[in-house]
Structure formats: structure tokens, C-alpha cells
Design a protein around this motif. Structure first.
Motif, short mmCIF file in Angstrom:
data_model
loop_
_atom_site.label_atom_id
_atom_site.label_comp_id
_atom_site.label_asym_id
_atom_site.label_seq_id
_atom_site.Cartn_x
_atom_site.Cartn_y
_atom_site.Cartn_z
N PRO A 69 0.79 -1.24 0.00
CA PRO A 69 0.00 0.00 0.00
C PRO A 69 0.82 1.29 0.00
N THR A 70 2.04 1.25 0.49
CA THR A 70 2.69 2.53 0.83
C THR A 70 4.01 2.81 0.15
N ALA A 71 4.70 1.79 -0.31
CA ALA A 71 6.07 2.01 -0.80
C ALA A 71 6.03 2.55 -2.23
N LEU A 72 5.55 3.79 -2.35
CA LEU A 72 5.37 4.39 -3.66
C LEU A 72 6.46 5.42 -3.91
N VAL A 73 7.01 5.38 -5.11
CA VAL A 73 8.04 6.36 -5.47
C VAL A 73 7.75 6.89 -6.87
N GLN A 74 8.47 7.92 -7.20
CA GLN A 74 8.41 8.50 -8.53
C GLN A 74 9.62 7.98 -9.29
N ILE A 75 9.39 7.42 -10.49
CA ILE A 75 10.50 6.89 -11.27
C ILE A 75 10.89 7.92 -12.33
N ALA A 528 -4.06 3.03 15.46
CA ALA A 528 -3.90 1.74 14.78
C ALA A 528 -4.38 1.91 13.35
N TRP A 529 -3.46 1.71 12.42
CA TRP A 529 -3.78 1.98 11.02
C TRP A 529 -4.55 0.81 10.38
N ILE A 530 -5.63 1.17 9.68
CA ILE A 530 -6.35 0.20 8.85
C ILE A 530 -5.81 0.30 7.43
N ASP A 531 -5.77 1.53 6.92
CA ASP A 531 -5.32 1.74 5.56
C ASP A 531 -4.06 2.60 5.59
N LEU A 532 -2.93 1.97 5.31
CA LEU A 532 -1.65 2.67 5.40
C LEU A 532 -1.48 3.69 4.29
N GLN A 533 -2.07 3.43 3.13
CA GLN A 533 -1.88 4.39 2.04
C GLN A 533 -2.65 5.68 2.30
N SER A 561 -10.98 5.11 3.36
CA SER A 561 -10.39 3.79 3.57
C SER A 561 -10.62 2.93 2.32
N GLY A 562 -9.54 2.34 1.82
CA GLY A 562 -9.68 1.47 0.66
C GLY A 562 -9.71 2.23 -0.65
N MET A 563 -9.41 3.53 -0.60
CA MET A 563 -9.34 4.29 -1.84
C MET A 563 -7.88 4.41 -2.26
N GLY A 564 -7.55 5.34 -3.12
CA GLY A 564 -6.16 5.53 -3.51
C GLY A 564 -5.69 4.53 -4.54
N THR A 565 -4.39 4.49 -4.75
CA THR A 565 -3.85 3.71 -5.87
C THR A 565 -3.83 2.21 -5.58
#
Lengths: 1010, 121
Positions: A69-75, A528-533, A561-565
Motif C-alpha cells: 500500500p505505501t512504498a510508492l516512489v516517482q521513477i 492503529a492503522w487500517i489503511d496505510l496508504q 479507507s480502501g481508496m487511492g492507488t
């Protein structure tokens, strides 16, 4: 350059003989071919790769594949090629790869936005909505701050220079997922002779076989990777099989239409990308049968401070260890609610990590696991929970307490140091594609998750996607699914015998799911995180439920919650469970949010494929196009056509060109390329009857050799098209339509012939492209026609208006029509399209002595407005009747029924206060009205809004022939207002006074009225 | 994207076709005798049921011929195609059943995404 301290000495699909250099967050790193950005960074002991969406808290690598969910970078930093929101777990490294941290300033490790975290209490669920609903000033004040602070990557700033394509394919069996079940399914179907497509999301086949310890597990006496290779080789040897890696099945649509997204060369350095290959492909697959072997996704645990870098899914830790040869931590704490995480612990311990403990929510642990743990010397904490974690940019430890019978925690707090916290909340079948296919899910109490229930389309799930978690079962079920799919596709098949499995681990058992794991802390201090993104915590979801959002779809949107990429791939199930818990409802009743296509983000470029730039939409050009191009034409799109709008001479303004062209068409001769007009060839003994029914006027007496203008209505009585139709013979007519309306008119006519008046014998053929047309206008036009054409005397005294004849030019047959859309003497020469360019040259040559000039559509519009002719689509807008155009004369009262006739006597269409077409002349002749401007009754706009509007300007031109500006407008009861003074409003000025007139400005000039 | 079987050309992708509205709506031959309401009913009003629906399609990028189709609009199931002028064939399909009017399976809507425990699996 660091030396990859976490790289294991051997193992994994990694080529250690080669070094790959890349940059991340401005620092240099190295990895090996086979690495993803995630595995290479972990090899270099880099866990923190991003910052949270909302609170900017440090974020690490949580998963190992598309579920992360979270390890997003710009290439890349190149404005055209930069790619935002790329998961480091999916991006393979290549020499020179540059990855940048997103949504941070000034840097990843020191980020000013992290101050948001201090204000987290002021950013509750529904923050946006609450701010919208509050005083207006609040949103204005917060908005710039929020826009800057929240967000992910940056969109590219320049056009995409890369090539993409889409491919259509049919197959008998599509297998989504190349793990053990998918491989057996593909093998079985392929061996039976079915056309098979196997799509695997990652770079290599094998699925979870790549994540198990090869020293422990054997398939048919082969190591897992060796077995996978043998099956891959077998599949590769069959012509009826297409194996696609790096290809995600992203969308399951109606009738087994499945979209696949293949990243063809994203894993290669730009210089190494083969020029003959696109960057990405979308495969549009129509499959007779589908096997969904999409595997399972591991579920996170919901506990206080579960978001630090170094907290990772246990299965992902195993994948990094075995598939990528990287040990993601040296001192590992495992937090689990099921058996599979114990296997992960043993695995990590055997691979060189030290397991600092296993914390399990369950009190009763299987004896076998307990003894294995003892053998490994791992301390265990059954019936306990992690109640907090520490570590700023990497987890450094956790605190553990015993669970009490009442559902809380009790007893002493044990602190355990660790640099990796592997968590596992059990495995959830990946049911995204199944649910997209509109199959029904069933909630499995033992699994505490959804699995496929009842199929709707021609698919079946196999392996862990169908909640079959043991390896032997996956292989068998895959083979059976392949046989079933092939057989149902009409190719009898028998399930291939799966290899004998040795050393396979135990499946997960029954996970103990606790929607929010107790921490013993006051409620408002629990994070307490449900959606890390999307930075959604349990507090946010519970608040949403408290505020009345008891539908899961509403709670999702209220909290994001549950949205995003990532669309909550790992988060959703925990959100459903928490909402169900808060509502005190069973989970099946709460249900799921909707699994929509795409399964993961697919680039717009891949979706567009080849259909970009010139290929976006077909452009039609006339046979004379090249001449226009080389003679200064400025083009405009008209329907699908490109038409010359005006021919600008060097140094000449557009307006000046239009004046010059229009004057030539009035005073000498000018030529228009009218080839784009729609042309329909109508034949049959009932053709005349048909015309009588589709046009408002009478066609019974139109003799061969004559032509007539007609208005075509829809059944609602509104003008839909117009044009001149010529009678070639009693049973043969040549109809012309507007350029943009040709296809619509043909379909309209076919509709009536095919479905209503099936007794009429009429045949219609579109001949728009068979004829090229040069339209000559001006007093000298007949002289040009006379010089050009043999077998015709075009003298206007002899060749009557609205008649036509055949002739030849140098022996080439032509049809000559004496019709006019300019009000001037005019002729249209029609010739076989192949001769179009030749005809145009001939016309220009013959017209030269008379100063002939080409004229474009802008002059054409001006010329027809001078004569008061309407353009369907400019004066009309689908709400205009012939009477509204004050063209009652064209509606026959005598003849029988025609399309739209009855509607002309509806109470609404006979109103006398309908808008009608009139001319408008500004009192100041130099003032031009703006098309679309409102016509009003008063010299100043009344203060009370909205201003009562009498109508609007439809056409407005500066006419050199009339010597002033002219305009047409649709005005309420316009016909009864002749001579009246009205006003036309304008932006930033007082309304312009105008006089209502007739529309034939040429006649008015002749009569001296203007 | 549907797969549509043109009665004249065979099975083709939906992108070749255009929808042409409700089927079996005959143009009144006696328009002049109808009241405004009766005429408006023909010109403006069409049924749009959730469930079984007879509609017209035209093979725009093919033979250009019109034909009829029976489609379940709740599930997008194409049940039959037949020629203009022919009577609709008898078909069976899942009817809207749930309180929200959703078909019991295949609609993809909330009401039917998840099975109830008592439903046969």
C-alpha cells in the motif's frame, strides 16, 4: 555505494554476477539483475522509502508485490517519462534507474510536512466534508495547505514520447495467475489442445513457490524453481500457449472480456529497450473460459503503532528472503494470529535471521509448532498482543502484553527489540477479479474472509484464490480447473497429474481475527492503522460509524479507507471487520465495497494504446486536400473531415482572407471544395414515395434533371438535416446531407426503411466518398463552367436554377448542378473522386482569366448568412421547427404523412411565443455581435437576476458585401417583431441596441433597406 | 464490452454496433388522429426496465442492418437476437428479486455481491 549488507550469499532469482547501479532519494545504491527496487533497497538495509499521505509519517515496504500500500516512489525525473506512484515492490531495477521520494519536502528523512502528525487530532475522518459544510472561510483557508500537504506523486509535465499498443486476442482458456494452481491449469488445458493465455503479474512464473525455502520443499523430486522452470519450458514449447509475464489481469468485464496489462520494457534501461517493442501493452482478451488463480493476499494486523518502516507482512519477508535473496531484518519479531506466520518465523531463522519472538493472539497453539519453535530456540508469547512499537524511521522494538479473558490486555509489559516486525493476520483469497466478474462472494467463518461463492460468468477459481491453501491441493485444484475450463470450451481434457509434494508446510489453520487489537491505552490515544496508504486509522472508521455512515460504501468514502492507488488490497478486509464490529452485525451483512476494474492502476497511455495524436480519431480529407495544404489553407475539423477554412496569403490576416474570398464569390468567381457534403444514392421504385415521407416538402413532381432543397425532421418535428436532392431518374435520386450529418441521416433513413416501411422498395448507398465536388460561385462562374465542360451550355438563361445535367471534361464524365448556397450564380461540378485533384487543377486553370480564388468554409458561412440561409447545427439546435426558422413555405400541407409531421401541431410547437429566426442589425454598423450572446428587451440589464432573455445570436459576421456587420438570432416571437428595437448583452459593456430584420440581407441591400 | 451476434454477420464485438432503443414500438400510421398525449407517448416515452428488455441494435460498422435483442438490463445477459418483424422468442432469465430490484446474481450491485448464509452454495 553500499555493499548490500542484507544480501544473502545464495538463493533467489538473482544474478549475483552482475551489479546494477541505481539512485534513490538522491543516493547511490547497487543491486543485481532480478531485483525489484524494494528488494535492492532492503538489501541495502533501506526500509523507509516514503511518507504517509496525510500525516507524513515514515512509511516502509509493507508487501512484496502489487498488494503493497505505501512504498510508492516517482521513477525518473524527465518531465515526459517520469512515472508517479510506482510501487517499489514491482519496479525492477536497471542500470541508471532513478527513483525519487514523493510528497516530501525538503527530503524523505527530514520532511516539514511531518508536522501534520502533531495535528492529527484535527484531521479526523470526513475532514474535507466537515470543512465544506462549515463556514466558507474555513475551506478557503485550509485548501491551499491541504492541496500542498496531501498527495502522492507528480504527473508528467510533457507529452509521453513512448509507444504503447493494444492487442485483441481470443482464446479458449485464460489463466490469470502463474502460481502452482495457474501453472497446472495452463498445462492441463494446453496439453488438451486448447488455445491458452497465461498471465502472470510479476516478472517470473511460480507464485508462492518462489517464496518457500527450496531446501525444505520438493515437487516431484525437484526444487520448486526447477519444477516451475520445467513447466515453463513445456508451455513455451507449445504453439497454442501464450505465456505473459509482467502482465496483470486488471479487469474482468462482460462476457469473459478480460483486460491484461503487460509492462513490456519498463524493467529495462531506456537505452536497452528494443525499438520494435512498445513500452506497455493492453491485451483485450475474449476468453471462452477463465481460470482465476490469482492467489491470496496476506492480511495485516490492526494494532497500536502498526505503521512504522520495518513492519512488514510475514509472507512478504519470506518472499524477499527466498525469491530475492535478501534478509529484510536481522532481529525479527513475529506477530501472528495463524500458523503460516510461525512457518515464516522458522523460515527466517533458518535463513540467518534471529527471531526475537513470536507473539500470537491465539492462546492454543498447535503442539507441533510449539516444539519446532523450541527446537529453534524461539521464545513464544501465545495469547498475547503487541501493544506498541518504537523507532523513528525504522522499527526498533515492540511492547507485548498478555490478552485478558475480557478482550483487553493485562499483566506486565515486555519490551522486545527488533529491526523487523513481521505481521500476519491470515490469508485472504484474492477475489477482486472474481467479484468484478459479478460472481457472488461468500463469507467464510473459518477463514474470517471472503472467498468465491457462486459464479456468474464462465470462470472458476483455483488454488488459494479459492481458499485452498495447501500446496498439494493447489496443484490438484489447478489441474482440475484447467481440465474443466478446456472441456467447457469444447476441448475435452483430463487433469494433469500434479507432482508429488514433499516437505510442504502446514496451511494457516484458523486465524483469530480481532478487528482492533487491544493496547490497554485510552481510546483517544490509540493509533492503529487500517489503511496505510490513505492514513485511515480505526478511530476514523469508528467515528464514521458513530456519525451514521453505517453502509460500508459510505464509510469507505467518508474516511477514504480502501481508496487511492492500491484500493485497499490489504486494508479492506480489516475495514469490513471493524465496521461490522462497530455495527454489531455479521460481516456478510455489512458486505464488501465494490471490486471495480482495474485491479491495479493501469497507465492512461496503455489504455489509449495506438490511439494517440493523428491516430486518436480517423481524419477524412478530400481528394483536393494536398492542393489546399500547399495553398495556405487553414483547416478546421467538420465531423470527421478536415476542411479548408480559408486560404491565407503570405502576410494576410485570416479576416482579410475571408473578405477577399467572399468578395470574389460575389463579384467574379470563387471555388469551394464541397466534396465533404454527405451524398446518398437512393434507388428503387418507391424512392419518390420515400422522399415524400422523409422531407417536409413535396417530391411527387420533381422531374429528372431537376433538384430541390429539402428539410428533414426528426419524429419530434425538429429540424435534423437539410440538403439538395436531385432527381436522376424516376426511381433514382442523389441526396446530399450536411457534412457532419451524413452517417446520422443514412442510419435514420435505413431505420425507417428496415423497420417501419418495410413494404417500400428503396435501396440506399452512401456515395459521399465516390464524388469530389467543386462548387463555383460568382457572376463569372458560368463562364468557367463553359470553358471547362463539354456537352453543356451553362448560360444561366438556358441552364435553369435548380437543374442539373451530365457533361464531360476532357472526356471525363461529370454531373453539373446549378444550385447555390451563396445566393450568387453558382454551379457544382461532381466528378469521380479519383479525378478530384485533377478537376480542381482544371477549375483553377480555367478560372484564372476571371481571377478565380479558392474559398473556404468561413467565407462560405459568411456568404450564406448574407443570403439568410441557415446552417443546421448553427441556427438550429435540435429544438427548432421549420416554423421557428420561418420556413413554413417548405412544409407541405397537401401531401400525406411525413416524419415529424404530427409533431408540428403539438400544443408546444404551435405556440406563438416560440423563438424564431430573424436578422439583427446593430445600430452602429461597425459593431459585431458575439455568437451566443443573449438578446434582451431592455437597454440596461435589470438588477434582478436572471435577466429575462428573448433569445440568442446564432450567426454574426462582418460582411464586406453588405458593408456592415450582420447577424441572425433566434428571438421569442421574432417574426412579429420586424423593425423592433432590442438589445444584445455583452460582457463588460452596456447592451448593444439592434434592429430586428428579415434574414435575406442581400435582398435588403437591393431594396435599399440596409 | 458485449459480444453481439448479428443475425446476418455472426458474432462481433460491441464496438461495431449501436443501440437503437426499445424494440416493438410501431410508428402510428394515424398520427393525425392521435391526441398530443398519445403522440408524445410514441415520440418521447420509452420503457427502461430493470430486467428483461427487448431493444433494437444496428450493426453500424458491419451490414448496417437493424435487428432486435432480448437483454437482461440488470445482468447484461444477452438472451436472444432476432430479425426485425419477428416475434421475441421465449427466454428464461434471472428476474429482479431482491428488495432493491436487483437480480439475485450477476448484477454486481450491493444487494447481491455477498451470499446470505442460507443461500445454496
Amino acid at each position: 555505494m553500499t555493499a548490500q549488507p542484507n544480501r544473502r550469499a545464495s538463493g533467489g532469482l538473482i544474478d549475483r554476477s552482475k551489479v546494477v547501479r541505481f539512485r534513490f532519494d538522491g543516493r547511490d545504491f547497487s543491486g543485481h539483475p532480478g531485483d525489484t527496487l524494494a528488494s535492492a533497497l532492503l538489501a541495502n538495509d533501506e526500509h523507509m522509502v516514503a511518507r504517509g499521505f496525510k500525516y507524513h509519517r515514515p512509511r516502509g515496504i509493507f508487501g512484496a508485490g502489487s498488494e503493497d500500500p505505501t512504498a510508492l516512489v516517482q521513477i525518473g525525473s524527465d518531465a515526459a517519462r517520469t512515472d508517479p506512484n510506482t510501487r517499489v515492490t514491482e519496479q525492477e531495477i536497471y542500470d541508471g534507474l532513478e527513483a525519487l521520494a514523493q510528497n516530501v519536502w525538503p527530503s524523505l528523512k527530514f520532511d516539514v510536512g511531518a508536522v501534520n502528525d502533531l495535528f492529527s487530532a484535527f484531521l479526523p475522518a470526513g475532514f474535507y466534508y466537515k470543512t465544506f459544510m462549515g463556514p466558507l472561510g474555513n475551506w478557503m483557508a485550509f485548501e491551499p495547505f491541504i492541496r500542498k500537504a496531501a498527495g502522492l506523486g507528480k504527473a508528467p509535465g510533457a507529452p509521453d514520447p513512448d509507444r504503447y499498443e493494444s492487442i485483441n486476442r481470443h482464446c479458449d482458456v485464460l489463466v490469470a495467475g502463474g502460481g502452482p494452481a495457474g501453472l497446472m491449469a495452463a498445462l492441463t488445458a494446453a496439453k488438451a489442445g486448447a488455445r491458452v493465455i497465461l498471465a502472470e503479474e510479476t516478472a517470473a512464473l511460480g507464485g508462492r513457490l518462489l517464496s518457500v525455502d527450496p531446501d525444505k520443499v520438493n515437487l516431484g523430486d525437484m526444487a520448486p524453481t526447477a519444477w516451475v522452470e520445467s513447466i515453463a519450458a513445456e508451455l513455451a514449447g507449445m504453439d497454442n500457449v501464450t505465456v505473459l509475464t509482467r502482465t496483470a489481469a486488471f479487469g474482468y468485464y462482460a462476457q469473459n472480456f478480460v483486460g491484461l496489462w503487460e509492462r513490456v520494457s519498463d524493467h529495462l534501461a531506456p537505452n536497452d529497450q528494443p525499438a520494435n517493442l512498445p513500452r506497455q501493452r493492453v491485451w483485450r482478451v475474449r476468453a471462452r473460459e477463465v481460470v482465476l488463480a490469482t492467489g491470496a493476499v496476506e492480511r495485516p494486523l490492526v494494532f497500536h503503532e502498526n505503521d512504522r518502516p520495518g513492519i512488514m507482512l510475514a509472507g512478504a519477508a519470506r518472499t524477499f528472503t527466498h525469491r530475492y535473496g535478501v534478509l529484510p531484518g536481522k532481529r525479527v519479531l513475529v506477530f501472528a494470529n495463524n500458523d503460516s506466520a510461525w512457518e515464516a518465523a522458522f523460515d527466517l531463522q533458518s535463513s540467518g535471521a534471529r527471531v526475537a519472538g513470536i507473539v500470537d493472539l491465539r492462546r492454543d497453539i498447535d503442539g507441533g509448532l510449539l516444539s519446532t519453535a523450541a527446537e529453534h530456540g524461539i521464545s513464544i508469547h501465545p495469547g498475547a498482543a503487541i501493544v506498541g512499537t518504537s523507532g523513528a524511521q525504522r522499527v526498533s522494538g515492540a511492547t507485548v502484553r498478555r490478552m485478558s479473558d475480557s478482550g483487553g490486555v493485562e499483566g506486565p509489559v515486555t519490551a522486545i527489540e527488533c529491526d523487523l516486525l513481521a505481521v500476519s493476520g491470515g490469508w485472504m483469497p484474492n477475489i477482486a477479479l472474481f467479484s468484478q466478474s459479478r460472481g457472488k462472494l461468500v463469507y467464510d467463518e473459518d477463514l474470517s474472509a471472503f472467498r468465491p461463492g457462486q459464479s456468474w460468468q464462465k470462470e472458476r477459481s483455483a488454488g488459494s484464490a479459492a481458499a485452498t491453501f495447501d500446496l498439494d491441493g493447489c496443484l490438484k485444484e489447478g489441474a482440475r480447473a484447467g481440465a474443466d475450463a478446456a472441456s467447457k470450451a469444447g476441448i475435452p481434457a483430463k487433469a494433469e497429474r500434479p507432482p508429488k509434494v514433499e516437505g510442504a508446510e502446514r496451511p494457516q489453520g484458523t486465524p483469530r481475527v480481532i478487528p482492533e487489537i487491544p493496547s490497554g491505552r485510552p481510546r483517544h490515544k490509540v493509533r492503529a492503522w487500517i489503511d496505510l496508504q490513505d492514513d485511515v486509522t480505526t478511530k476514523d472508521l469508528k467515528l464514521a460509524v458513530n456519525e451514521g455512515y453505517d453502509s460500508i460504501e459510505h464509510a469507505k468514502r467518508y474516511t477514504t479507507s480502501g481508496m487511492g492507488t492500491d484500493q485497499g488490497k490489504v486494508a479492506n478486509m480489516n475495514a469490513f471487520a471493524l465496521v461490522a464490529d462497530a455495527l454489531k452485525k455479521p460481516i456478510w451483512q455489512v458486505g464488501t465495497t465494490t471490486y471495480r476494474q482495474p485491479w491495479k492502476p493501469v497507465t492512461f497511455a496503455a489504455m489509449a494504446g495506438q490511439h494517440v495524436g493523428d491516430h486518436f480519431h480517423p481524419r477524412r480529407v478530400t481528394p483536393m486536400h494536398d492542393w489546399h495544404k500547399s495553398n495556405g489553407a487553414v483547416f478546421e475539423p467538420v465531423g470527421d473531415w478536415l476542411r479548408a477554412r480559408a486560404y491565407q496569403r503570405p502576410g494576410e490576416s485570416f479576416e482579410a482572407a475571408v473578405r477577399r474570398e467572399s468578395l470574389a464569390a460575389r463579384e467574379s468567381v470563387a471555388a469551394l471544395d464541397a466534396s465533404t457534403l454527405g451524398k446518398i444514392d437512393i434507388r428503387g421504385k418507391d424512392a419518390r414515395t420515400f422522399l415524400n415521407r422523409v422531407y417536409t416538402n413535396a417530391w411527387s413532381k420533381l422531374a429528372p434533371g431537376k433538384a430541390r432543397y429539402g428539410l428533414m425532421l426528426g419524429e419530434d418535428g425538429m429540424v435534423m438535416d437539410d440538403g439538395v436532392t436531385a432527381c436522376l431518374a424516376d426511381d433514382h435520386f442523389h441526396m446530399t446531407t450536411t457534412t457532419g450529418g451524413a452517417a446520422r441521416v443514412l442510419t435514420h433513413l435505413e431505420d425507417y426503411i428496415q423497420t417501419e416501411w418495410t413494404d417500400l422498395e428503396v435501396y440506399m448507398t452512401t456515395v459521399t466518398e465516390e464524388w469530389a465536388v467543386a462548387s463555383l460561385s460568382g457572376p463569372d462562374s458560368w463562364r468557367v463552367v463553359a470553358e471547362l465542360c463539354d456537352g453543356i451550355d451553362p448560360d444561366p438563361e438556358k441552364f435553369e436554377f435548380m437543374s442539373h445535367t451530365t457533361a464531360t471534361i476532357d472526356g471525363v464524365p461529370v454531373r453539373v448542378f446549378r444550385i447555390s448556397f451563396t445566393g450568387a450564380l453558382a454551379y457544382e461540378i461532381n466528378i469521380a473522386a479519383d479525378y478530384g485533384a485533377w478537376l480542381w487543377d482544371k477549375v483553377m486553370e480555367a478560372g484564372q482569366p476571371y481571377g478565380i480564388q479558392p474559398y473556404g468554409t468561413e467565407a462560405m458561412h459568411l456568404l450564406r448568412a448574407e443570403k439568410g440561409f441557415v446552417i443546421v447545427g448553427q441556427e438550429t439546435d435540435g429544438t427548432v421547427t421549420p416554423a421557428d426558422l420561418r420556413m413554413d413555405w417548405i412544409v407541405s400541407k397537401a401531401k400525406g404523412d411525413f416524419i415529424g409531421k404530427r409533431s408540428l401541431s403539438r400544443s408546444d410547437t404551435v405556440r406563438t411565443d416560440r423563438k424564431q429566426l430573424v436578422g439583427l442589425l446593430t445600430e452602429d454598423p461597425t459593431l459585431m455581435l458575439e455568437e451566443g450572446a443573449h438578446v434582451i428587451a431592455t437597454a440596461t440589464e435589470p438588477a434582478e437576476k436572471p435577466v429575462p432573455m428573448l433569445g440568442h445570436v446564432t450567426s454574426s459576421y462582418d460582411s464586406p458585401t453588405i458593408g456592415r456587420s450582420i447577424a441572425m438570432a433566434m428571438v421569442e416571437s421574432g417574426g412579429a417583431r420586424m423593425g423592433e428595437r432590442l438589445w444584445v448583452s455583452r460582457k463588460g459593456g452596456t447592451p448593444i441596441p439592434v434592429k430586428v430584420t428579415e434574414t435575406d440581407f442581400l435582398k435588403m441591400r437591393e431594396d435599399g433597406d440596409v | 464490452m458485449f459480444l453481439i451476434t448479428c443475425p446476418y454477420c455472426g458474432t462481433r464485438d460491441q464496438s461495431e454496433f449501436s443501440n437503437a432503443g426499445e424494440a416493438h414500438v410501431a410508428r402510428p400510421a394515424n398520427g393525425e388522429e392521435l391526441t398530443d398525449e398519445q403522440w408524445a407517448d410514441f415520440v418521447f416515452l420509452r420503457n427502461n426496465p430493470k430486467g428483461l428488455f427487448a431493444e433494437r441494435w444496428v450493426h453500424t460498422a458491419g451490414c448496417r442492418r437493424f435487428f432486435n435483442m432480448l437483454r437482461n438490463t440488470a445482468t447484461d445477459e444477452i438472451l436472444a437476437v432476432y430479425e426485425i418483424g419477428a416475434k421475441p422468442p421465449k427466454v428464461t432469465t434471472v428476474e429482479p428479486a431482491t428488495p432493491s430490484g436487483e437480480a439475485p446474481i450477476g448484477s454486481g450491485n450491493d444487494a447481491v455481491k455477498v451470499m446470505r448464509p442460507e443461500e445454496p452454495k
